[in-house]
Design an enzyme around this catalytic site. Structure first.
Site, mmCIF file in Angstrom:
data_model
loop_
_atom_site.group_PDB
_atom_site.id
_atom_site.type_symbol
_atom_site.label_atom_id
_atom_site.label_comp_id
_atom_site.label_asym_id
_atom_site.label_seq_id
_atom_site.Cartn_x
_atom_site.Cartn_y
_atom_site.Cartn_z
ATOM 1 N N SER A 201 0.837 -1.198 0.000
ATOM 2 C CA SER A 201 0.000 0.000 0.000
ATOM 3 C C SER A 201 0.876 1.252 0.000
ATOM 4 O O SER A 201 1.651 1.472 -0.924
ATOM 5 C CB SER A 201 -0.941 -0.051 1.205
ATOM 6 O OG SER A 201 -1.923 0.948 1.137
ATOM 7 N N ASP A 424 4.422 23.997 -0.483
ATOM 8 C CA ASP A 424 5.813 23.783 -0.894
ATOM 9 C C ASP A 424 6.319 22.387 -0.527
ATOM 10 O O ASP A 424 7.396 22.223 0.057
ATOM 11 C CB ASP A 424 6.721 24.854 -0.299
ATOM 12 C CG ASP A 424 6.658 24.926 1.221
ATOM 13 O OD1 ASP A 424 5.683 24.403 1.803
ATOM 14 O OD2 ASP A 424 7.583 25.500 1.829
ATOM 15 N N HIS A 477 -7.541 -5.387 -1.131
ATOM 16 C CA HIS A 477 -6.319 -4.645 -0.838
ATOM 17 C C HIS A 477 -5.443 -5.384 0.168
ATOM 18 O O HIS A 477 -4.222 -5.221 0.177
ATOM 19 C CB HIS A 477 -6.702 -3.267 -0.298
ATOM 20 C CG HIS A 477 -5.553 -2.342 -0.078
ATOM 21 N ND1 HIS A 477 -4.874 -1.736 -1.109
ATOM 22 C CD2 HIS A 477 -4.951 -1.920 1.062
ATOM 23 C CE1 HIS A 477 -3.922 -0.959 -0.628
ATOM 24 N NE2 HIS A 477 -3.936 -1.062 0.691
#
Length: 502
Positions: A201, A424, A477
C-alpha cells in the site's frame, strides 16, 4: 557528531553530506564507496565510536521458528541539513531459526499507512515465513511510527506551536523514509549491496519514490496494492473522485449481503442526530456523530473479512433493555470498538499526513471533504436516513471534523489545517527516472481495490519501465495479509520468470 576519518565520512555520506531534496539522492549516488564499508576492526577508534553512535544492534532473540535482532539508527531529522538534529529509526532483522549467520540477501519491508509501524512477528507464518526461506528480512518502522521516534499526540505536545509542529511533520513523508532506508542499507548490508524491497500500500508508494531517486540501492522491488498516482502537483482530487465511486460500489455490495443493516444504521443515525449536540460521547472523550459513524467503512468495506466484522459489530450496537421503560442507549461495547477500529488516537500521522502523500508542490486543501460535495447528498447520512436510502459509509478519507470529534486529535487541529494548506511539498517521484527504470519490479494490482484505484494503478504502471503486473480479483487490498505466502510467492515468480505475463 565526532570527527571521523575520510574513509568513514565517505561511508556515511548519506547522513552527513546530503543536499536539498532531489540532490540528496544524487549525493548518495555519487559518494557511495566502492569498497566494503569499514568495520570496527579496520577503522580508527574514533571512527568506530562514531559508527557505534549511528547504529546499535541488539542480541538475537527468538519467537517460534524465527530469530530476530533489533537495530537502532541515528539519522538526521532533515537529511538536507548537515546540522540537523537526529532521530532514531528502528528496524527488526528477521531470519529463519538457525540462519543467523547465513549469507542471505536482504529484503526490506515497507509497511502501509502512512503512520503505521511494521508488523511484530509472533511466529513464522504468512509472507514472512516464505520470505525467510531465501532472505534476511528487515522490518522497518518508518520514521514517526513504532519505535522510530514515534509521533503520538503526547509526544507532539512537546512542540507547542502549530507552525513548529508542521515544520517538524514535513520531514515524515516518503522522501525521507527512503533516505532513511538508504542510510540503513549502507550501515547494515555487507558491502552496501543493493537489496530487495517489498512495499504494501503506502509502502509501495515509498518504493516508487525509491525507484525514482535511489535505484542504485535496489536489486528488485515487490509491490502489493501500492502503485501511487503520478503526474500532477497534487493528485488527491483525482484519487478521491475515483475512490468515492469504488466506495459506493462496496457499500452496495455490503448492503446486498446484509440488507438488515440498512435499518440498523438508520436507527443509529437517527439516535445520534437527535442526541444533544448531534452525537454521543465516546469513551476517550470524543464524539460519535453520524458523519463519524461513516468512518466504519475505512476498515469494514475494503479488506478481506471486513464485511463480516462490520456486520458483527453492528449486532452489538444497542444495550439490552434490562428495566421496562429504560431509555435506549448505544452500548459501551460498540463505542469502545468504534474507537479501536479507527486507531487515529494512537497513530495520528495517518490523519495528519494522509492527503500530503499526494502532494508535490501544491496543497491538498482537504481534498476528500471537497470532492465529497461533488456527489451531492449521496454520502450525507442524515439525508439518506430521512429518504430511506442506505447510508453509505466512507473509505480511506480524512475529514476536518476528525480533529474536532476525535479527542486525541483536537490539540493538532491547527497543525492539520496548516498541513492541508501547505504548498511547498518537495517532489516524491521522478517520471523520467521511472520511464528509464532498470530495476526489476513485480506488482500485485487488485482489481476491486477500494484504497488504491485499479485504473490509477494501471496508469502508473505504464510509466515504470519493465514492470511485471499481476492483476487479480482473488484478493482485496489486504491480499498480503490474507494470503501472504501465496502473494509473495507469485510476485517472486514474476521476478524470476516463472509466471506468464499478460
Amino acid at each position: 557528531m565526532a570527527v571521523v576519518t575520510s574513509c568513514f565520512r565517505c561511508a556515511t555520506a548519506a547522513a552527513l553530506a546530503l543536499q536539498h531534496h532531489q540532490p540528496a539522492f544524487l549525493a548518495v549516488r555519487l559518494r557511495l564507496p566502492r569498497h566494503r564499508i569499514p568495520t570496527k576492526r579496520t577503522m580508527s577508534s574514533s571512527a568506530a565510536a562514531a559508527l557505534a553512535s549511528l547504529h546499535q544492534a541488539g542480541a538475537w532473540y527468538v519467537v517460534p521458528d524465527l530469530s530476530l535482532r533489533d537495530h537502532r539508527f541515528a539519522v538526521p531529522l532533515d537529511h538536507s541539513s548537515a546540522g540537523s538534529p537526529s532521530i532514531t529509526v528502528f528496524a527488526r532483522e528477521v531470519v529463519a531459526a538457525g540462519k543467523e549467520e547465513a549469507a542471505l540477501p536482504y529484503l526490506m519491508y515497507l509497511q502501509g499507512g502512512p503512520g503505521f509501524e511494521s508488523p511484530r512477528p509472533m511466529e513464522s507464518s504468512g509472507w514472512v515465513k516464505k520470505a525467510c526461506e531465501e532472505y534476511r528480512v528487515v522490518l522497518l518502522d518508518q520514521r514517526g511510527t513504532g519505535l522510530s521516534t514515534p509521533l503520538t499526540t503526547s509526544s507532539l505536545s512537546q512542540i507547542t506551536s502549530a507552525a513548529e509542529q508542521v515544520d517538524y511533520l514535513k520531514h515524515f513523508r516518503a522522501d525521507n523514509i527512503v533516505k532513511d532506508a538508504e542510510f540503513i542499507r549502507l550501515h547494515l548490508v555487507p558491502d552496501a549491496k543493493p537489496w530487495t524491497i517489498l512495499g504494501l500500500s503506502y509502502g509501495g508508494f515509498c518504493a516508487v519514490t525509491y525507484l525514482s531517486f535511489a535505484p542504485e540501492g535496489l536489486k528488485s522491488v515487490l509491490l502489493t496494492g501500492g502503485l501511487p498516482p503520478l503526474g500532477k502537483p497534487c493528485t488527491a482530487d483525482t484519487v478521491y473522485r475515483a475512490c468515492f465511486k469504488q466506495v459506493q460500489l462496496q457499500n452496495e455490495k455490503y448492503y446486498k449481503r446484509y440488507p438488515q443493516d440498512i435499518q440498523v444504521i438508520h436507527e443509529v443515525v437517527r439516535y445520534l442526530s437527535e442526541s444533544e449536540g448531534g452525537g454521543v460521547h465516546l469513551p476517550s472523550g470524543g464524539r460519535l456523530t453520524p458523519k463519524m459513524l461513516q468512518c466504519l467503512g475505512l476498515s469494514g468495506l475494503g479488506s478481506g473479512g471486513g464485511f463480516e466484522r462490520l456486520h458483527y459489530l453492528l449486532e452489538r450496537v444497542w444495550d439490552p433493555i434490562l428495566v421496562p421503560g429504560a431509555k435506549k442507549n448505544i452500548s459501551y461495547y460498540f463505542l469502545k470498538e468504534f474507537e479501536m477500529w479507527l486507531g487515529f488516537d494512537q497513530n495520528p500521522l495517518y490523519a495528519l499526513l494522509h492527503e500530503s502523500i499526494y502532494c508535490e508542490g501544491a496543497s491538498s486543501n482537504w481534498s476528500a471533504d471537497k470532492i465529497s460535495s461533488e456527489f451531492g447528498s449521496l454520502f450525507d447520512p442524515v439525508k439518506a436516513t430521512e429518504e430511506g436510502r442506505p447510508v453509505y459509509l466512507t473509505g480511506e478519507m480524512v475529514f476536518p471534523c476528525f480533529f474536532e470529534q476525535i479527542h486525541a486529535l483536537r490539540p493538532l487541529k491547527e497543525a492539520a489545517h496548516l498541513l492541508a494548506e501547505k504548498e511547498d511539498w518537495p517532489p516524491l517521484y521522478d517520471i523520467s527516472a521511472l520511464n528509464n527504470n532498470k530495476v526489476p519490479v513485480a506488482a500485485a494490482v487488485y482489481y476491486k481495490d477500494m484504497y488504491v484505484n485499479f485504473n490509477i494503478a494501471k496508469e502508473t504502471a505504464s510509466q515504470i519501465a519493465g514492470i511485471r503486473m499481476w492483476v487479480t480479483n482473488e484478493y482485496m487490498h489486504s491480499g498480503l495479509r490474507d494470503s501472504g505466502s501465496h502473494v509473495f510467492e507469485h510476485l517472486m515468480g514474476l521476478l524470476k520468470g516463472k509466471k506468464p505475463l499478460f
